[in-house]
Design an enzyme around this catalytic site. Structure first.
Site, PDB file in Angstrom:
ATOM      1  CG  HIS A 184      -0.208  -0.074   2.559  1.00  0.00           C
ATOM      2  ND1 HIS A 184       0.121   1.316   3.264  1.00  0.00           N
ATOM      3  CD2 HIS A 184       0.192  -1.013   3.516  1.00  0.00           C
ATOM      4  CE1 HIS A 184       0.802   0.906   4.214  1.00  0.00           C
ATOM      5  NE2 HIS A 184       0.663  -0.474   4.609  1.00  0.00           N
TER       6      HIS A 184
ATOM      7  CB  CYS B 287       2.149  -3.179   5.144  1.00  0.00           C
ATOM      8  SG  CYS B 287       0.503  -4.211   5.640  1.00  0.00           S
TER       9      CYS B 287
END
Length: 197
Positions: free
Chosen positions: A159, A172
Protein backbone atom coordinates in the site's frame (compact mmCIF):
# COMPACT_ATOMS: atom_id res chain seq x y z
CA UNK A 1 33.41 5.52 -37.38
CA UNK A 2 30.14 5.11 -35.48
CA UNK A 3 28.01 8.08 -34.68
CA UNK A 4 27.00 8.79 -31.09
CA UNK A 5 23.34 8.03 -31.96
CA UNK A 6 24.12 4.62 -33.47
CA UNK A 7 26.27 3.74 -30.44
CA UNK A 8 23.42 4.62 -28.09
CA UNK A 9 20.99 2.53 -30.16
CA UNK A 10 23.32 -0.47 -29.93
CA UNK A 11 23.61 0.00 -26.18
CA UNK A 12 19.81 0.13 -25.79
CA UNK A 13 19.36 -3.00 -27.90
CA UNK A 14 22.08 -4.72 -25.87
CA UNK A 15 20.46 -3.77 -22.55
CA UNK A 16 17.11 -5.08 -23.85
CA UNK A 17 18.74 -8.43 -24.71
CA UNK A 18 20.37 -8.65 -21.30
CA UNK A 19 17.05 -7.79 -19.66
CA UNK A 20 15.17 -10.40 -21.68
CA UNK A 21 17.65 -13.13 -20.69
CA UNK A 22 17.78 -12.18 -17.00
CA UNK A 23 14.12 -11.36 -16.34
CA UNK A 24 13.50 -14.78 -14.81
CA UNK A 25 16.42 -14.30 -12.43
CA UNK A 26 17.43 -11.53 -10.03
CA UNK A 27 16.34 -8.14 -11.39
CA UNK A 28 19.49 -6.13 -11.89
CA UNK A 29 18.26 -3.23 -14.00
CA UNK A 30 18.64 0.35 -12.85
CA UNK A 31 16.42 3.34 -13.63
CA UNK A 32 19.06 4.78 -15.98
CA UNK A 33 18.98 1.65 -18.17
CA UNK A 34 15.76 2.77 -19.83
CA UNK A 35 15.16 5.69 -22.17
CA UNK A 36 11.54 6.34 -21.12
CA UNK A 37 11.16 6.50 -17.34
CA UNK A 38 7.51 7.31 -16.67
CA UNK A 39 8.15 8.89 -13.34
CA UNK A 40 11.18 9.20 -11.10
CA UNK A 41 11.14 10.07 -7.44
CA UNK A 42 14.50 11.62 -6.63
CA UNK A 43 13.91 11.96 -2.88
CA UNK A 44 14.55 8.23 -2.44
CA UNK A 45 18.09 7.20 -1.53
CA UNK A 46 18.83 6.07 -5.10
CA UNK A 47 16.05 7.73 -7.11
CA UNK A 48 14.87 4.40 -8.49
CA UNK A 49 11.11 4.78 -8.87
CA UNK A 50 10.06 4.47 -12.51
CA UNK A 51 7.50 2.87 -14.80
CA UNK A 52 7.55 1.96 -18.51
CA UNK A 53 4.19 2.49 -20.19
CA UNK A 54 5.40 0.72 -23.31
CA UNK A 55 5.58 -2.67 -21.51
CA UNK A 56 2.08 -4.07 -22.03
CA UNK A 57 0.51 -7.52 -21.94
CA UNK A 58 1.79 -10.65 -20.29
CA UNK A 59 1.21 -12.16 -16.87
CA UNK A 60 2.10 -9.74 -14.05
CA UNK A 61 4.53 -10.77 -11.31
CA UNK A 62 5.77 -8.56 -8.47
CA UNK A 63 9.05 -9.32 -6.70
CA UNK A 64 9.75 -7.66 -3.36
CA UNK A 65 13.44 -7.71 -2.39
CA UNK A 66 13.73 -6.99 1.33
CA UNK A 67 17.53 -6.61 1.37
CA UNK A 68 17.36 -4.04 -1.47
CA UNK A 69 14.12 -2.41 -0.21
CA UNK A 70 12.77 -2.47 -3.77
CA UNK A 71 9.78 -3.83 -5.66
CA UNK A 72 10.10 -5.06 -9.24
CA UNK A 73 7.01 -5.30 -11.44
CA UNK A 74 7.18 -7.68 -14.42
CA UNK A 75 4.73 -8.18 -17.26
CA UNK A 76 5.24 -11.42 -19.16
CA UNK A 77 8.84 -11.59 -17.96
CA UNK A 78 9.61 -8.00 -19.01
CA UNK A 79 10.55 -5.48 -16.33
CA UNK A 80 7.89 -2.74 -16.36
CA UNK A 81 8.83 -0.79 -13.24
CA UNK A 82 10.82 -0.48 -10.06
CA UNK A 83 9.84 1.18 -6.80
CA UNK A 84 11.58 1.67 -3.47
CA UNK A 85 9.65 0.07 -0.60
CA UNK A 86 9.60 0.00 3.19
CA UNK A 87 9.14 -3.46 4.70
CA UNK A 88 8.75 -4.63 8.29
CA UNK A 89 10.97 -3.64 11.19
CA UNK A 90 12.32 -6.09 13.80
CA UNK A 91 9.42 -7.73 15.57
CA UNK A 92 7.14 -7.12 12.56
CA UNK A 93 9.15 -8.79 9.79
CA UNK A 94 7.55 -8.99 6.35
CA UNK A 95 7.00 -12.69 5.59
CA UNK A 96 8.98 -14.17 2.72
CA UNK A 97 7.64 -16.65 0.19
CA UNK A 98 5.34 -16.84 -2.81
CA UNK A 99 1.85 -15.35 -2.49
CA UNK A 100 -1.07 -14.06 -4.58
CA UNK A 101 -2.99 -10.81 -4.27
CA UNK A 102 -6.20 -11.87 -2.56
CA UNK A 103 -7.90 -8.50 -1.95
CA UNK A 104 -7.73 -4.98 -3.37
CA UNK A 105 -9.11 -1.88 -1.62
CA UNK A 106 -8.37 1.57 -3.01
CA UNK A 107 -8.98 3.44 0.28
CA UNK A 108 -8.26 0.81 2.92
CA UNK A 109 -7.69 1.63 6.60
CA UNK A 110 -5.81 -0.50 9.11
CA UNK A 111 -7.81 -2.17 11.87
CA UNK A 112 -4.66 -2.67 13.99
CA UNK A 113 -2.51 0.47 13.63
CA UNK A 114 -3.48 4.13 13.67
CA UNK A 115 -4.43 6.84 16.16
CA UNK A 116 -6.81 7.43 19.04
CA UNK A 117 -8.78 10.59 18.27
CA UNK A 118 -11.35 12.55 20.26
CA UNK A 119 -14.90 13.28 19.10
CA UNK A 120 -13.73 16.47 17.36
CA UNK A 121 -11.19 14.47 15.35
CA UNK A 122 -8.04 15.63 17.16
CA UNK A 123 -5.34 13.01 17.66
CA UNK A 124 -4.91 12.27 21.37
CA UNK A 125 -2.51 9.34 20.98
CA UNK A 126 -0.65 8.59 17.74
CA UNK A 127 1.00 5.53 16.23
CA UNK A 128 -0.91 3.03 18.32
CA UNK A 129 -1.27 -0.74 18.09
CA UNK A 130 -4.79 -1.58 19.32
CA UNK A 131 -3.50 -4.87 20.71
CA UNK A 132 -0.96 -3.12 22.95
CA UNK A 133 -2.04 0.47 23.53
CA UNK A 134 -4.95 1.25 25.83
CA UNK A 135 -7.56 3.60 24.39
CA UNK A 136 -7.86 6.84 26.41
CA UNK A 137 -11.36 7.66 27.67
CA UNK A 138 -13.42 9.73 25.25
CA UNK A 139 -11.47 8.67 22.18
CA UNK A 140 -12.11 6.38 19.21
CA UNK A 141 -9.68 4.45 17.05
CA UNK A 142 -8.96 5.76 13.54
CA UNK A 143 -7.02 3.30 11.41
CA UNK A 144 -3.98 4.39 9.46
CA UNK A 145 -4.66 5.19 5.82
CA UNK A 146 -3.44 2.43 3.46
CA UNK A 147 -4.39 3.71 -0.01
CA UNK A 148 -4.15 1.26 -2.93
CA UNK A 149 -4.06 -1.72 -0.56
CA UNK A 150 -3.35 -5.15 -2.06
CA UNK A 151 -3.49 -8.02 0.44
CA UNK A 152 -0.58 -10.43 0.08
CA UNK A 153 -0.52 -12.70 3.16
CA UNK A 154 -2.87 -12.49 6.15
CA UNK A 155 -2.83 -8.92 7.43
CA UNK A 156 0.19 -8.06 5.26
CA UNK A 157 -0.32 -6.10 2.08
CA UNK A 158 1.22 -3.60 -0.30
CA UNK A 159 0.00 0.00 0.00
CA UNK A 160 0.93 3.67 -0.21
CA UNK A 161 2.90 5.01 2.73
CA UNK A 162 6.08 6.59 4.01
CA UNK A 163 9.21 5.25 2.30
CA UNK A 164 12.72 6.38 3.25
CA UNK A 165 14.85 3.52 1.91
CA UNK A 166 14.87 1.33 5.02
CA UNK A 167 12.47 -1.06 6.83
CA UNK A 168 9.93 0.90 8.89
CA UNK A 169 6.52 -0.79 8.64
CA UNK A 170 4.60 -3.21 10.84
CA UNK A 171 5.06 -5.94 8.24
CA UNK A 172 3.30 -4.41 5.24
CA UNK A 173 5.10 -3.36 2.08
CA UNK A 174 4.86 0.41 1.64
CA UNK A 175 5.40 2.15 -1.69
CA UNK A 176 5.47 5.88 -2.51
CA UNK A 177 1.90 7.02 -3.24
CA UNK A 178 2.34 7.46 -7.01
CA UNK A 179 4.00 4.04 -7.39
CA UNK A 180 1.41 2.31 -5.18
CA UNK A 181 -1.25 3.71 -7.52
CA UNK A 182 0.56 2.42 -10.63
CA UNK A 183 1.15 -1.04 -9.13
CA UNK A 184 -2.50 -1.18 -8.01
CA UNK A 185 -3.78 -0.29 -11.48
CA UNK A 186 -1.58 -2.92 -13.15
CA UNK A 187 -1.92 -5.86 -10.74
CA UNK A 188 -5.25 -7.73 -11.00
CA UNK A 189 -6.53 -10.08 -8.33
CA UNK A 190 -4.44 -13.24 -8.22
CA UNK A 191 -1.20 -11.54 -9.28
CA UNK A 192 1.81 -13.50 -8.01
CA UNK A 193 3.92 -11.70 -5.40
CA UNK A 194 7.31 -13.13 -4.45
CA UNK A 195 8.88 -11.73 -1.27
CA UNK A 196 12.53 -12.62 -0.81
CA UNK A 197 15.23 -11.74 1.65
Amino acid sequence: MQTFTSLIKKMLVGSSLVLATTAAFAPVAQAGDYPYPYQQHRSMTDGSAWWRRDVVGGTPHIIIDISEQRAYFYKGGRLAGISPVATGIAGYRTPTGSFRISEKDIDHRSNLFGHYVDRAGYVRKSSVDVRRDKRPAGTVFRGASMDFFMRVNGAVGMHAGKVTGRPESHGCIRLPWHMAKIFYENAPMGTKVTVRQ
